[in-house]
Design a protein around this motif. Structure first.
Motif, PDB file in Angstrom:
ATOM      1  N   VAL A   1     -23.804  -4.652   7.687  1.00  0.00           N
ATOM      2  CA  VAL A   1     -23.908  -4.121   9.049  1.00  0.00           C
ATOM      3  C   VAL A   1     -24.048  -5.258  10.060  1.00  0.00           C
ATOM      4  O   VAL A   1     -23.340  -5.302  11.073  1.00  0.00           O
ATOM      5  CB  VAL A   1     -25.107  -3.155   9.166  1.00  0.00           C
ATOM      6  N   TYR A   2     -24.952  -6.204   9.783  1.00  0.00           N
ATOM      7  CA  TYR A   2     -25.185  -7.301  10.727  1.00  0.00           C
ATOM      8  C   TYR A   2     -23.991  -8.250  10.811  1.00  0.00           C
ATOM      9  O   TYR A   2     -23.666  -8.754  11.887  1.00  0.00           O
ATOM     10  CB  TYR A   2     -26.455  -8.063  10.360  1.00  0.00           C
ATOM     11  N   VAL A   3     -23.325  -8.487   9.685  1.00  0.00           N
ATOM     12  CA  VAL A   3     -22.128  -9.327   9.710  1.00  0.00           C
ATOM     13  C   VAL A   3     -21.047  -8.657  10.548  1.00  0.00           C
ATOM     14  O   VAL A   3     -20.376  -9.318  11.354  1.00  0.00           O
ATOM     15  CB  VAL A   3     -21.617  -9.601   8.283  1.00  0.00           C
ATOM     16  N   GLY A   4     -20.888  -7.346  10.394  1.00  0.00           N
ATOM     17  CA  GLY A   4     -19.897  -6.613  11.178  1.00  0.00           C
ATOM     18  C   GLY A   4     -20.168  -6.714  12.673  1.00  0.00           C
ATOM     19  O   GLY A   4     -19.251  -6.915  13.481  1.00  0.00           O
ATOM     20  N   ARG A   5     -21.428  -6.584  13.061  1.00  0.00           N
ATOM     21  CA  ARG A   5     -21.791  -6.690  14.479  1.00  0.00           C
ATOM     22  C   ARG A   5     -21.526  -8.087  15.015  1.00  0.00           C
ATOM     23  O   ARG A   5     -20.995  -8.254  16.122  1.00  0.00           O
ATOM     24  CB  ARG A   5     -23.274  -6.337  14.664  1.00  0.00           C
ATOM     25  N   LEU A   6     -21.882  -9.091  14.220  1.00  0.00           N
ATOM     26  CA  LEU A   6     -21.694 -10.467  14.668  1.00  0.00           C
ATOM     27  C   LEU A   6     -20.216 -10.800  14.802  1.00  0.00           C
ATOM     28  O   LEU A   6     -19.808 -11.503  15.742  1.00  0.00           O
ATOM     29  CB  LEU A   6     -22.377 -11.421  13.686  1.00  0.00           C
ATOM     30  N   ARG A   7     -19.406 -10.313  13.898  1.00  0.00           N
ATOM     31  CA  ARG A   7     -17.962 -10.549  13.979  1.00  0.00           C
ATOM     32  C   ARG A   7     -17.382 -10.044  15.300  1.00  0.00           C
ATOM     33  O   ARG A   7     -16.541 -10.694  15.919  1.00  0.00           O
ATOM     34  CB  ARG A   7     -17.259  -9.854  12.812  1.00  0.00           C
TER      35      ARG A   7
ATOM     36  N   HIS B   1     -18.854  -9.850  18.143  1.00  0.00           N
ATOM     37  CA  HIS B   1     -19.252 -10.745  19.237  1.00  0.00           C
ATOM     38  C   HIS B   1     -18.449 -12.037  19.230  1.00  0.00           C
ATOM     39  O   HIS B   1     -18.316 -12.693  20.272  1.00  0.00           O
ATOM     40  CB  HIS B   1     -20.743 -11.081  19.124  1.00  0.00           C
ATOM     41  N   LEU B   2     -17.916 -12.414  18.075  1.00  0.00           N
ATOM     42  CA  LEU B   2     -17.222 -13.694  17.955  1.00  0.00           C
ATOM     43  C   LEU B   2     -15.716 -13.593  18.174  1.00  0.00           C
ATOM     44  O   LEU B   2     -15.022 -14.609  18.115  1.00  0.00           O
ATOM     45  CB  LEU B   2     -17.489 -14.304  16.571  1.00  0.00           C
ATOM     46  N   VAL B   3     -15.217 -12.396  18.450  1.00  0.00           N
ATOM     47  CA  VAL B   3     -13.788 -12.214  18.709  1.00  0.00           C
ATOM     48  C   VAL B   3     -13.366 -13.088  19.888  1.00  0.00           C
ATOM     49  O   VAL B   3     -13.987 -13.075  20.942  1.00  0.00           O
ATOM     50  CB  VAL B   3     -13.462 -10.734  18.995  1.00  0.00           C
ATOM     51  N   GLY B   4     -12.330 -13.888  19.689  1.00  0.00           N
ATOM     52  CA  GLY B   4     -11.826 -14.750  20.753  1.00  0.00           C
ATOM     53  C   GLY B   4     -12.528 -16.088  20.858  1.00  0.00           C
ATOM     54  O   GLY B   4     -12.184 -16.900  21.724  1.00  0.00           O
ATOM     55  N   SER B   5     -13.483 -16.345  19.970  1.00  0.00           N
ATOM     56  CA  SER B   5     -14.256 -17.588  20.050  1.00  0.00           C
ATOM     57  C   SER B   5     -13.639 -18.729  19.244  1.00  0.00           C
ATOM     58  O   SER B   5     -14.050 -19.886  19.386  1.00  0.00           O
ATOM     59  CB  SER B   5     -15.675 -17.352  19.544  1.00  0.00           C
ATOM     60  N   GLY B   6     -12.678 -18.403  18.375  1.00  0.00           N
ATOM     61  CA  GLY B   6     -12.128 -19.427  17.499  1.00  0.00           C
ATOM     62  C   GLY B   6     -12.958 -19.646  16.250  1.00  0.00           C
ATOM     63  O   GLY B   6     -12.681 -20.538  15.452  1.00  0.00           O
ATOM     64  N   VAL B   7     -14.007 -18.827  16.082  1.00  0.00           N
ATOM     65  CA  VAL B   7     -14.880 -18.912  14.914  1.00  0.00           C
ATOM     66  C   VAL B   7     -14.819 -17.585  14.173  1.00  0.00           C
ATOM     67  O   VAL B   7     -14.841 -16.521  14.791  1.00  0.00           O
ATOM     68  CB  VAL B   7     -16.336 -19.212  15.331  1.00  0.00           C
TER      69      VAL B   7
END
Length: 221
Positions: A192-198, A200-206
């Motif tokens: 769940v937490y990995v999914g949420r963090l992903r 937030h990182l959309v478009g960051s290059g990470v």
């Protein structure tokens, strides 16, 4: 970050736990030397807050044994003794810092930040990875000029990944880093937490990639 608090005063321990957990840190509490030894034997901590006078022994003995085993976990001693000789003594045994009781919690937090900065080899809390700028102590994340708001567990998960980019972290390891022994959670919570963090990182290059059968790895795209 994951801290170990070794303190037998129940009311003081609760106040410290509440304050550090409010900042998003995972904190285990040991009320005596034996409990501290048991915790330290099974878990890797980022920082130990150590009282000296404990019901079953002296915290200085724990500190000395800790350093004799070549364990380099930062230690801040909590002491009611204000004599110079006592302070010098714990520093010579391997403590990274000390704070005299009673103390203000903001000072304790500042000393934690300072010790962790020194151990990290820098004068700033900020970490950079690709377009990310992350301050784990302030709890802020920026992608280029955009500030992203994360919840505490998301912040601490990002902190774990950024501590070792390109390293694979198993779900069990991430549970250990994000939750104390008092919290009964399953490895599904990590998904769940990995999914949420992903998100937030959309478009960051990470990206956080799933490594089948092993866990997760953060890397540059």
């Amino acid at each position: 970050m994951r801290f170990l608090l070794v303190e037998d005063n129940a009311s003081l321990a609760k106040a410290i736990l509440d304050r550090l957990r409010l900042d998003g840190h995972v904190v285990d509490h040991a009320p005596d030397v034996q409990s501290a030894e048991d915790f330290a034997a099974t878990t890797d901590y980022d920082l130990i807050l150590l009282d000296i006078m404990l019901p079953d022994g002296d915290g200085r003995t724990f500190l000395k044994q800790h350093r004799d085993r070549q364990i380099e976990t930062p230690v801040i001693v909590l002491t009611a003794r204000s004599e110079v000789s006592d302070r010098v003594g714990v520093l010579d045994l391997g403590a990274d810092d000390y704070i005299t009781k009673p103390f203000d919690f903001s000072e304790l937090e500042a000393r934690c930040r300072a010790v962790l900065r020194r151990r990290g080899g820098g004068s700033s809390n900020e970490r950079r990875f690709g377009n990310l700028r992350f301050d784990p102590m302030a709890g802020t994340l920026s992608v280029e000029d955009q500030t992203i708001s994360l919840r505490n567990k998301e912040l601490r998960l990002l902190e774990v990944f950024l501590s070792a980019p390109d390293r694979i972290f198993s779900k069990a390891k991430l549970v250990d880093r994000l939750f104390s022994y008092e919290e009964d959670v399953s490895e599904n919570a990590i998904e769940v937490y990995v999914g949420r963090l992903r998100k937030h990182l959309v478009g960051s290059g990470v990206e956080i990639a799933t490594v089948r059968g092993l866990g997760y790895r953060m890397s540059l795209q």
